[in-house]
Enzyme design. Structure first.
Site: not given
Ligand code: BGC
Length: 730
Positions: A258
């Site tokens: 993530d």
């Molecule tokens: C979130 C993810 C997301 C990623 C990219 C993160 O803060 O937890 O679910 O895909 O950002 O935007």
């Protein structure tokens, strides 16, 4: 004979330098503000495998061109973007989509999202989110499919198929990503990013199955969660990312971290610095780093030191390259937008509307309230902060959504019945959180003069989603007071609630004659709601998550365990009934709260219709079946109403005695049926004994022989039951 994907991967890998390999494991933020020259330089030297957050197709094409034509290996880029419930055309939030209980429709909506994203040059998205969510305080419940293992798994598969199509290399297919692996929805007190503690049996029986379903459906990528699972943050969790995902499930896609979550291993307190974080993540099984520089700064050094083997790096790079080959990027990395349908096509908008229509749940309908009959109405009062809020009805995660496509409930009501009834509108509150009541008088005045008042209440989109958890999930601001004041007019009051989560509605439910719960319904929410209010269509959505009476009941979900002292109406005590002097032994002695009922306000699977459905004659094809066989469970469902309508017929099951305690009910099947007035359908479900398997004390998936109860009905609290037994004569 043409080379296989695996041969192509191996051949490509063979010529790559260590720096180029690390490049494939690196994703960089390419949103505005990141100068293309900077990206260009890193692309030419093979230091970037993927970009995120660039959706200008010309810029994307230029980045692809540089990667393919000007870098040494010519490896195309993965272009990632969060496409959570639509790209340009916003569909209902995933929780609302789950309320349709219609995986085919969800797949169709997701296909439109994929086509629109692909038109912008995106070839990879970070969806579906398949985290089981049993805590409505958690803001990300909006992105989930709710609390149920089966419903979430079916929706997970539907979205993977919608994004990836039959063939990932087809124009318009994009790679999906099942996230957040795993048990992110179990964060303590629903606070985003907080700790999770989940015993392995619960992990395997509840939180992992939707991911397994996504993997079996061919999901290209997976993302570990931000949270700490049983003391080991998911991003550094070898048990999850290697033992379960690779060794047990044979996943051959790749794992992306993530956002900057590798470096966060240090903040969790697992590592001392970025280098150690890179080591932990890489050895646990994270292939690519999203938007951080732990891998680009340290992986090569860790290999040179001999702490990470080049084989391990090759495996990770192969996982990434395999996805690129499967996407057909080596054949075609440049997007020609003209080959894809226009944004917000007629079909996309129609699908968004149908999804919204099927997602709305009728929670309450006092006799004679809904549907509204326009011929007997002179004037309608439309009141509330969410009646005409085009942006808010879209919900969370709508980076590329086009707000101008939103048709609000107010405008839809005006177009549907405005020529036959006088529609008056007062916003009454600046927003859902407002505590100013000055405008209430104006709202009361139009309600007084109207035949019916429709209140558009709930939460704006900012109140749910990532990092937007709430501790109090009742209607915010002075909405309950607004309801009370409108109620005093004596005019019938209907609430349409738009929200990103289940809310506690206990303080308003008695002051409302009818409640339609519409989630954040997306661009076409308005027409869908208007059609339901005025009876063009009947509501058919069913709750994908339990609605608690009060926050203190959380977690409350239908598939709870029985306990040794289950509550029933005759063994609970209400706080108001306790005598002044009350010896301990007089208090109920079962699993209840003194200050609220032990049942939820609305159970999982619940949703009314303008028709009503009678269930009868539940039966099983056999009283006893052998392990390895199937049993058919059926019931008759009759439409006793006077309009044709859809009903979602649900099958629940309980394993009465097992080596670990089993839930009091588990959804095992569901079907949407359309019935004419008076029509009866016999609905059959085939249940194989494998469908009843669970992970027991030995952590092996097994079906244990014994007695089972089954229920068929319109929600998780219904009582029409049959029994069968599984025997094992071997
Ligand atoms: C979130 C993810 C997301 C990623 C990219 C993160 O803060 O937890 O679910 O895909 O950002 O935007």
């Amino acid at each position: 004979m043409p080379a296989t994907t695996e041969e192509r991967v191996i051949a490509l890998l063979a010529g790559m330098t260590l720096a180029e390999k690390v490049g494939q494991l690196t994703q960089v933020n390419a949103s505005e503000g990141y100068p293309p020259e900077y990206l260009g330089e890193r692309l030419r030297s093979g230091h970037i495998g993927s970009v995120i957050n660039q959706v200008d197709v010309d810029v994307v094409n230029e980045l692809q061109r540089i990667a393919v034509e000007e870098s040494h290996r010519g490896i195309p880029l993965l272009v990632g973007r969060d496409v959570i419930h639509g790209f340009r055309t916003i569909m209902p939030i995933p929780l609302g989509q789950a309320a349709t209980w219609n995986p085919d429709l969800v797949q169709a909506g997701t296909r439109h999202a994929a086509l629109e994203a692909a038109k912008a040059g995106v070839n990879w998205t970070f969806a579906p989110m398949v985290d089981i969510s049993r805590d409505p305080r958690w803001g990300r419940i909006a992105e989930s499919f709710g609390e149920c293992v089966l419903l979430t798994s079916r929706m997970a598969v539907a979205m993977v198929r919608g994004f990836q199509g039959d063939d990932l290399s087809e124009t318009g297919s994009i790679a999906a990503c099942a996230k957040h692996f795993a048990a992110y929805g179990a964060v303590e007190s629903g606070r985003d990013y907080a700790t999770t503690n989940v015993p392995e049996t619960k992990l395997r029986n509840v939180y992992l199955p939707p991911f397994k379903a996504a993997v079996d459906a061919g999901v290209a990528t997976l993302m570990p969660s931000f949270s700490d699972l049983n003391g080991v943050p998911a991003t550094g969790n070898e048990f999850l990312l290697t033992q379960v995902l690779r060794d047990e499930w044979s996943f051959d896609g790749f794992v992306v971290s993530d956002w900057d979550s590798i470096r966060q291993l240090q903040i969790h307190g697992l590592t001392e610095n970025d280098r150690e974080s890179a080591f932990e993540a890489a050895t646990a099984g994270v292939d690519m780093e999203m938007a951080g520089d732990a891998y680009s700064d340290h992986l090569a050094g860790l290999v040179e030191e001999g702490r990470i083997s080049i084989d391990a790096i090759d495996t990770a790079v192969a996982n990434v390259l395999r996805a690129k080959f499967r996407l057909g990027l080596f054949e075609q990395s440049i997007t020609n937008p003209a080959e894809l349908p226009p944004f917000a096509s007629e079909q996309a908008l129609a699908t968004a509307r149908e999804l919204a229509l099927q997602s709305v749940v009728l929670l309450k309908n006092d006799p004679g309230t809904l549907p509204l009959c326009v011929d007997s109405l002179n004037s309608v009062a439309v009141i509330g902060p969410l009646a005409d809020a085009p942006y808010e009805q879209l919900g969370t995660w709508i980076f590329d959504g086009d707000e101008s496509l939103s048709v609000t409930p107010l405008s839809a009501i005006q177009s549907l019945v405005g020529d036959r009834a006088d529609i008056r509108y007062v916003r009454a509150m600046e927003n859902s959180r407002s505590k100013a009541t000055e405008a209430f008088d104006e709202a009361i005045a139009i309600a007084n003069d109207a035949d019916v008042a429709i209140l558009f209440l709930g939460e704006e989109s900012i109140l749910s989603g990532e990092a937007h958890s709430r501790a109090d999930i009742s209607l915010p601001g002075d909405q309950a007071e607004l309801v009370r004041r409108i109620r005093e007019t004596g005019t019938p009051v209907i609430a349409v609630i738009l929200a990103g989560r289940p809310l506690t509605l206990t303080n308003v439910v008695d002051n409302l004659d009818a409640i339609l719960f519409a989630w954040h319904p997306g661009a076409m929410g308005g027409p869908a709601i208007a059609d339901l209010l005025f009876g063009v269509e009947s509501p058919s959505g069913k709750l994908p998550a339990t609605f608690p009476r009060m926050v203190g009941q959380i977690p409350i979900y239908y598939s709870q365990k029985n306990s040794g002292k289950p509550p029933s109406p005759d063994n609970v005590v209400r706080i108001d009934d306790i005598d002044t002097y009350a010896p301990q032994t007089s208090l109920g002695m079962s699993a209840f709260h003194l200050d609220t009922c032990f049942t939820p306000l609305f159970p999982f699977g619940f949703g009314l219709s303008y028709a009503w459905f009678e269930y009868s004659n539940i039966r099983t094809s056999a009283r006893e079946i052998e392990l390895g066989d199937s049993v058919t469970i059926s019931a008759d469902v009759t439409n006793r109403g006077d309009i044709a309508a859809d009903e979602i017929v649900q099958l629940y099951c309980r394993d009465l005695v097992a080596s670990i305690t089993r839930p009091v009910k588990q959804l095992k099947g569901f079907r949407r049926v359309h019935l004419q007035p008076g029509q009866t359908a016999t609905v059959e479900f085939d249940l194989h004994t494998d469908d009843l398997a669970f992970y027991g004390r030995d952590m092996r998936l097994t079906t244990e022989p014994g007695e089972f109860h089954v229920w068929i009905g319109g929600n998780s609290a219904m009582e029409l039951r049959a029994e069968f037994r599984i025997i094992d004569s071997d």
